[in-house]
Scaffold this motif. Structure first.
Motif, PDB file in Angstrom:
ATOM      1  N   VAL A  82      29.364  58.034  29.991  1.00  0.00           N
ATOM      2  CA  VAL A  82      29.080  56.839  29.607  1.00  0.00           C
ATOM      3  C   VAL A  82      29.272  55.930  30.382  1.00  0.00           C
ATOM      4  CG1 VAL A  82      28.670  54.535  27.577  1.00  0.00           C
ATOM      5  CG2 VAL A  82      27.702  57.243  27.364  1.00  0.00           C
ATOM      6  N   HIS A  83      29.234  55.128  30.801  1.00  0.00           N
ATOM      7  CA  HIS A  83      29.680  54.093  32.511  1.00  0.00           C
ATOM      8  C   HIS A  83      29.837  53.146  31.680  1.00  0.00           C
ATOM      9  CE1 HIS A  83      29.669  57.036  36.114  1.00  0.00           C
ATOM     10  NE2 HIS A  83      28.485  56.872  35.429  1.00  0.00           N
ATOM     11  N   VAL A  84      31.466  52.735  31.379  1.00  0.00           N
ATOM     12  CA  VAL A  84      31.633  51.254  30.838  1.00  0.00           C
ATOM     13  C   VAL A  84      32.317  50.358  31.604  1.00  0.00           C
ATOM     14  CG1 VAL A  84      33.117  50.185  28.721  1.00  0.00           C
ATOM     15  CG2 VAL A  84      31.042  52.111  28.438  1.00  0.00           C
ATOM     16  N   ASP A  85      32.229  49.667  31.684  1.00  0.00           N
ATOM     17  CA  ASP A  85      33.423  48.364  32.519  1.00  0.00           C
ATOM     18  C   ASP A  85      34.642  48.327  31.842  1.00  0.00           C
ATOM     19  OD1 ASP A  85      32.265  46.609  35.241  1.00  0.00           O
ATOM     20  OD2 ASP A  85      30.799  46.014  33.436  1.00  0.00           O
ATOM     21  N   GLY A  86      35.633  48.319  32.366  1.00  0.00           N
ATOM     22  CA  GLY A  86      36.781  47.871  32.336  1.00  0.00           C
ATOM     23  C   GLY A  86      37.183  45.972  31.795  1.00  0.00           C
ATOM     24  N   ALA A  87      38.556  45.865  30.990  1.00  0.00           N
ATOM     25  CA  ALA A  87      38.731  44.417  30.549  1.00  0.00           C
ATOM     26  C   ALA A  87      39.105  43.563  31.206  1.00  0.00           C
ATOM     27  CB  ALA A  87      39.322  44.562  29.464  1.00  0.00           C
ATOM     28  N   ASP A  88      39.269  44.325  33.009  1.00  0.00           N
ATOM     29  CA  ASP A  88      39.276  43.861  33.901  1.00  0.00           C
ATOM     30  C   ASP A  88      38.257  43.146  34.467  1.00  0.00           C
ATOM     31  OD1 ASP A  88      38.776  45.905  34.945  1.00  0.00           O
ATOM     32  OD2 ASP A  88      38.930  45.215  36.810  1.00  0.00           O
ATOM     33  N   ALA A  89      36.713  43.478  33.650  1.00  0.00           N
ATOM     34  CA  ALA A  89      35.129  43.090  34.459  1.00  0.00           C
ATOM     35  C   ALA A  89      34.783  42.081  33.711  1.00  0.00           C
ATOM     36  CB  ALA A  89      34.496  43.757  34.634  1.00  0.00           C
ATOM     37  N   GLU A  90      35.246  41.953  33.016  1.00  0.00           N
ATOM     38  CA  GLU A  90      34.454  40.638  31.231  1.00  0.00           C
ATOM     39  C   GLU A  90      34.202  39.523  31.586  1.00  0.00           C
ATOM     40  OE1 GLU A  90      35.772  40.798  27.207  1.00  0.00           O
ATOM     41  OE2 GLU A  90      36.692  42.709  27.789  1.00  0.00           O
ATOM     42  N   GLU A  91      35.228  39.190  32.709  1.00  0.00           N
ATOM     43  CA  GLU A  91      34.780  37.392  33.032  1.00  0.00           C
ATOM     44  C   GLU A  91      33.383  37.109  33.554  1.00  0.00           C
ATOM     45  OE1 GLU A  91      35.794  34.345  31.557  1.00  0.00           O
ATOM     46  OE2 GLU A  91      36.733  35.671  30.315  1.00  0.00           O
ATOM     47  N   ALA A  92      33.761  38.475  34.744  1.00  0.00           N
ATOM     48  CA  ALA A  92      32.880  38.640  35.833  1.00  0.00           C
ATOM     49  C   ALA A  92      31.176  38.714  35.220  1.00  0.00           C
ATOM     50  CB  ALA A  92      32.973  39.372  36.793  1.00  0.00           C
ATOM     51  N   VAL A  93      30.833  39.423  34.375  1.00  0.00           N
ATOM     52  CA  VAL A  93      30.047  40.004  33.211  1.00  0.00           C
ATOM     53  C   VAL A  93      29.538  39.104  32.841  1.00  0.00           C
ATOM     54  CG1 VAL A  93      29.755  41.522  31.458  1.00  0.00           C
ATOM     55  CG2 VAL A  93      31.031  42.476  33.547  1.00  0.00           C
ATOM     56  N   LYS A  94      30.021  38.366  32.093  1.00  0.00           N
ATOM     57  CA  LYS A  94      29.326  37.176  31.405  1.00  0.00           C
ATOM     58  C   LYS A  94      28.967  35.667  32.085  1.00  0.00           C
ATOM     59  CE  LYS A  94      33.367  37.335  27.552  1.00  0.00           C
ATOM     60  NZ  LYS A  94      35.008  36.069  26.988  1.00  0.00           N
ATOM     61  N   ALA A  95      29.558  35.620  33.385  1.00  0.00           N
ATOM     62  CA  ALA A  95      28.711  34.624  34.148  1.00  0.00           C
ATOM     63  C   ALA A  95      28.099  35.504  35.148  1.00  0.00           C
ATOM     64  CB  ALA A  95      30.072  34.836  35.650  1.00  0.00           C
ATOM     65  N   ALA A  96      27.919  36.885  35.181  1.00  0.00           N
ATOM     66  CA  ALA A  96      26.715  37.927  36.326  1.00  0.00           C
ATOM     67  C   ALA A  96      25.601  37.702  34.496  1.00  0.00           C
ATOM     68  CB  ALA A  96      26.647  38.788  35.635  1.00  0.00           C
ATOM     69  N   SER A 130      23.562  32.700  42.272  1.00  0.00           N
ATOM     70  CA  SER A 130      23.536  33.768  41.397  1.00  0.00           C
ATOM     71  C   SER A 130      23.512  35.185  41.865  1.00  0.00           C
ATOM     72  CB  SER A 130      22.331  32.990  40.821  1.00  0.00           C
ATOM     73  OG  SER A 130      22.366  31.848  40.107  1.00  0.00           O
ATOM     74  N   GLU A 131      23.240  34.885  43.142  1.00  0.00           N
ATOM     75  CA  GLU A 131      23.076  36.784  43.455  1.00  0.00           C
ATOM     76  C   GLU A 131      24.307  36.909  43.497  1.00  0.00           C
ATOM     77  OE1 GLU A 131      21.594  39.898  44.506  1.00  0.00           O
ATOM     78  OE2 GLU A 131      20.652  38.558  43.624  1.00  0.00           O
ATOM     79  N   LEU A 132      25.860  36.009  44.864  1.00  0.00           N
ATOM     80  CA  LEU A 132      26.440  36.141  45.199  1.00  0.00           C
ATOM     81  C   LEU A 132      27.519  36.849  43.533  1.00  0.00           C
ATOM     82  CD1 LEU A 132      26.355  33.286  47.683  1.00  0.00           C
ATOM     83  CD2 LEU A 132      27.651  36.280  47.427  1.00  0.00           C
ATOM     84  N   THR A 133      26.991  35.828  42.391  1.00  0.00           N
ATOM     85  CA  THR A 133      27.612  36.084  40.994  1.00  0.00           C
ATOM     86  C   THR A 133      27.268  37.281  40.756  1.00  0.00           C
ATOM     87  OG1 THR A 133      27.727  34.298  40.202  1.00  0.00           O
ATOM     88  CG2 THR A 133      28.337  34.949  38.338  1.00  0.00           C
ATOM     89  N   ILE A 134      26.186  37.688  40.778  1.00  0.00           N
ATOM     90  CA  ILE A 134      26.123  39.217  40.881  1.00  0.00           C
ATOM     91  C   ILE A 134      26.676  40.334  41.238  1.00  0.00           C
ATOM     92  CG2 ILE A 134      24.168  40.784  40.229  1.00  0.00           C
ATOM     93  CD1 ILE A 134      23.783  38.825  38.465  1.00  0.00           C
ATOM     94  N   GLY A 135      27.047  40.011  42.810  1.00  0.00           N
ATOM     95  CA  GLY A 135      27.626  40.413  43.768  1.00  0.00           C
ATOM     96  C   GLY A 135      29.160  40.315  43.373  1.00  0.00           C
ATOM     97  N   ASP A 136      29.751  39.995  42.422  1.00  0.00           N
ATOM     98  CA  ASP A 136      30.877  39.578  42.002  1.00  0.00           C
ATOM     99  C   ASP A 136      31.289  40.672  40.965  1.00  0.00           C
ATOM    100  OD1 ASP A 136      31.758  37.430  43.584  1.00  0.00           O
ATOM    101  OD2 ASP A 136      31.865  35.662  42.068  1.00  0.00           O
ATOM    102  N   VAL A 137      30.145  40.796  39.900  1.00  0.00           N
ATOM    103  CA  VAL A 137      30.153  41.762  38.876  1.00  0.00           C
ATOM    104  C   VAL A 137      30.372  43.487  39.850  1.00  0.00           C
ATOM    105  CG1 VAL A 137      28.355  41.990  38.329  1.00  0.00           C
ATOM    106  CG2 VAL A 137      29.987  42.290  36.545  1.00  0.00           C
ATOM    107  N   GLU A 138      29.692  43.506  40.630  1.00  0.00           N
ATOM    108  CA  GLU A 138      29.309  44.603  41.307  1.00  0.00           C
ATOM    109  C   GLU A 138      30.312  44.902  41.999  1.00  0.00           C
ATOM    110  OE1 GLU A 138      25.629  44.389  43.482  1.00  0.00           O
ATOM    111  OE2 GLU A 138      24.315  44.760  41.298  1.00  0.00           O
TER     112      GLU A 138
END
Length: 165
Positions: A110-124, A138-146
């Motif tokens: 299973v692959h899971v984001d770390g805690a450091d990604a939470e704000e980027a995930v919420k925005a995405a 919006s595509e740039l926001t997705i790029g931030d989480v990626e």
């Protein structure tokens, strides 16, 4: 076939709650290294192309998070399984259809984001539909989480992962 299934932490919590439980892929939709995906890229080995399928599943996880009402942290989750799957090039190059439940024994990791990604995930999560419709911001926001790598967890580590959230 190695298949990447989008998920959420609440789905993992349900999987861990009952030993021997099966994983239920939403709509039977997964992502994999399909012939169509291989043809869509002029270069790249199987490992690199499998990473493309993993990223597509992580993006689909954002859609699941948009309707997830749990109190768990907002993180992308991808369940990696070995399963029979039928390519769906009519939907996209990496999309596959999995029929039925996935036995726990067929879950590879299973692959899971770390805690450091939470704000980027919420925005995405808020931006994913607009990105699909071509909105550049919006595509740039997705790029931030990626930009955040997903952590890899063996199935026996999942109870500890959930405990540490």
């Amino acid at each position: 076939m190695r298949v990447y299934l989008p998920a959420t932490l609440s789905m993992i919590e349900h999987l861990v709650a009952e030993p021997g439980r099966t994983f239920e892929p939403v709509g039977g939709t997964g992502f994999a290294l399909t012939p169509a995906l291989r043809e869509a890229y002029s270069s790249g080995d199987d490992e690199e192309l499998a990473e493309v399928a993993l990223r597509e599943a992580a993006r689909a996880s954002l859609r699941l998070l948009a309707v997830d009402s749990s109190d768990l942290p907002v993180r992308r989750v991808v369940v990696v399984v070995d399963a029979d799957a039928t390519p769906r090039p009519d939907l996209d190059d990496a999309v596959v259809k999995v029929v039925g439940s996935i036995p726990h024994a067929d879950i590879v990791a299973v692959h899971v984001d770390g805690a450091d990604a939470e704000e980027a995930v919420k925005a995405a999560v808020d931006a994913v539909d607009h990105a699909d419709l071509g909105d550049e911001d919006s595509e740039l926001t997705i790029g931030d989480v990626e930009d955040h790598d997903l952590g890899w967890y063996a199935t026996q580590e999942l109870p500890f992962l959930l405990e540490l959230l």
